[in-house]
Design an enzyme around this catalytic site. Structure first.
Site, mmCIF file in Angstrom:
data_model
loop_
_atom_site.group_PDB
_atom_site.id
_atom_site.type_symbol
_atom_site.label_atom_id
_atom_site.label_comp_id
_atom_site.label_asym_id
_atom_site.label_seq_id
_atom_site.Cartn_x
_atom_site.Cartn_y
_atom_site.Cartn_z
ATOM 1 N N LYS A 147 -12.332 50.924 36.771
ATOM 2 C CA LYS A 147 -11.413 50.336 35.790
ATOM 3 C C LYS A 147 -11.789 48.875 35.513
ATOM 4 C CE LYS A 147 -7.421 53.324 36.796
ATOM 5 N NZ LYS A 147 -6.010 53.314 37.286
ATOM 6 N N TYR B 69 -4.985 59.818 29.440
ATOM 7 C CA TYR B 69 -3.700 59.629 30.132
ATOM 8 C C TYR B 69 -2.546 60.349 29.435
ATOM 9 C CZ TYR B 69 -5.481 56.180 33.498
ATOM 10 O OH TYR B 69 -6.134 55.552 34.545
ATOM 11 N N PHE C 249 5.346 52.644 31.516
ATOM 12 C CA PHE C 249 4.144 51.810 31.686
ATOM 13 C C PHE C 249 2.979 52.262 30.806
ATOM 14 C CE2 PHE C 249 4.184 55.007 35.129
ATOM 15 C CZ PHE C 249 2.956 55.632 34.942
ATOM 16 N N ARG D 111 -9.922 61.003 46.369
ATOM 17 C CA ARG D 111 -8.553 60.449 46.371
ATOM 18 C C ARG D 111 -8.274 59.721 47.689
ATOM 19 N NH1 ARG D 111 -5.562 60.325 41.568
ATOM 20 N NH2 ARG D 111 -3.720 60.198 42.889
ATOM 21 N N THR E 76 -1.868 55.415 44.684
ATOM 22 C CA THR E 76 -1.795 54.817 43.343
ATOM 23 C C THR E 76 -1.269 53.382 43.386
ATOM 24 O OG1 THR E 76 -1.341 57.029 42.463
ATOM 25 C CG2 THR E 76 -0.782 55.149 41.046
ATOM 26 N N ARG F 188 -8.369 51.026 46.914
ATOM 27 C CA ARG F 188 -7.186 50.419 46.293
ATOM 28 C C ARG F 188 -6.442 49.508 47.268
ATOM 29 N NH1 ARG F 188 -5.009 55.812 43.079
ATOM 30 N NH2 ARG F 188 -6.127 55.477 41.115
ATOM 31 N N ASN G 84 -5.646 49.050 40.042
ATOM 32 C CA ASN G 84 -6.077 49.714 41.280
ATOM 33 C C ASN G 84 -7.535 50.150 41.284
ATOM 34 O OD1 ASN G 84 -5.692 51.772 39.500
ATOM 35 N ND2 ASN G 84 -3.931 52.678 40.545
ATOM 36 N N HIS H 12 -10.150 55.023 38.766
ATOM 37 C CA HIS H 12 -9.470 56.283 38.478
ATOM 38 C C HIS H 12 -10.211 57.376 39.238
ATOM 39 C CE1 HIS H 12 -7.665 59.688 36.459
ATOM 40 N NE2 HIS H 12 -8.893 60.186 36.365
ATOM 41 N N GLU I 283 -10.929 66.276 32.567
ATOM 42 C CA GLU I 283 -11.402 64.896 32.433
ATOM 43 C C GLU I 283 -12.933 64.824 32.342
ATOM 44 O OE1 GLU I 283 -9.615 62.924 35.786
ATOM 45 O OE2 GLU I 283 -7.598 63.044 34.922
#
Ligand code: UDP
Ligand code: MG
Length: 150
Positions: free
Chosen positions: A11, A51, A59, A94, A100, A111, A125, A128, A139
């Site tokens: 990100k 998203y 948000f 993950r 998150t 993160r 964070n 992704h 995705e």
């Protein structure tokens, strides 16, 4: 155990702070194999499609601005997209990424080490990572052409 592929995005906060190498280093150290990577200019349309499951969240507007680099002066909305492969890759990535909310993420995760919550409440964070096999498939198709995945 299943051989899986999963989508990673570094990100704009990760790019701005020069954390791309750290992200790849940690994913490779976890035993994952890189099978696609490229720099992408994130259009409003691509961001919204990526998203779309979150489009009704409060948000969401700032999430779209964040992923397009608008909070980090990322010129041309550039972002690094990658596909990693491995046994149970989706869950493994993950785990390496962490929760998150960066304040709740384990300090040993990406993160937890490098994420932050801005004064406006946005979770920055760093990466992704696809959440489940259905998301990963959707995705990867959204960000990559089949011939780009080796
Ligand atoms: N996000 C946020 N505030 C929230 C929840 C999510 O800013 O309360 C942002 C955050 O950057 C997160 C992204 O929206 O990574 C996507 O949310 P999701 O719940 O899918 O989390 P992820 O799958 O990225 O862990
Ligand atoms: Mg998600």
């Amino acid at each position: 155990m299943a051989l899986e592929q999963t989508l990673i995005l570094v990100k704009p906060d990760g790019a701005k702070r020069r954390l791309t190498g750290m992200v790849f280093d940690r994913l490779e150290a976890a035993g994952l194999d890189l099978c696609a990577a490229k720099v992408v200019s994130v259009t409003e349309e691509l961001a919204r499609e990526h998203y779309k499951a979150l489009s009704d969240k409060p948000f969401f507007p700032n999430l779209i601005r964040y992923i397009r680099g608008e909070f980090h002066d990322i010129r041309k909305n550039k972002i690094l997209a990658a596909v990693f492969q491995g046994e149970d890759a989706i869950k493994l990535v993950r785990k390496v990424a962490g929760a998150t909310n960066p304040e709740q993420a384990d300090p040993g995760t990406i993160r937890g080490s490098f994420g932050r919550i801005t004064t406006e409440g946005q979770f920055e964070n760093v990466i992704h990572a696809s959440g489940d096999p259905a998301d990963a498939e959707r995705e990867i198709k959204l960000w990559f052409k089949p011939e780009e995945i080796v």
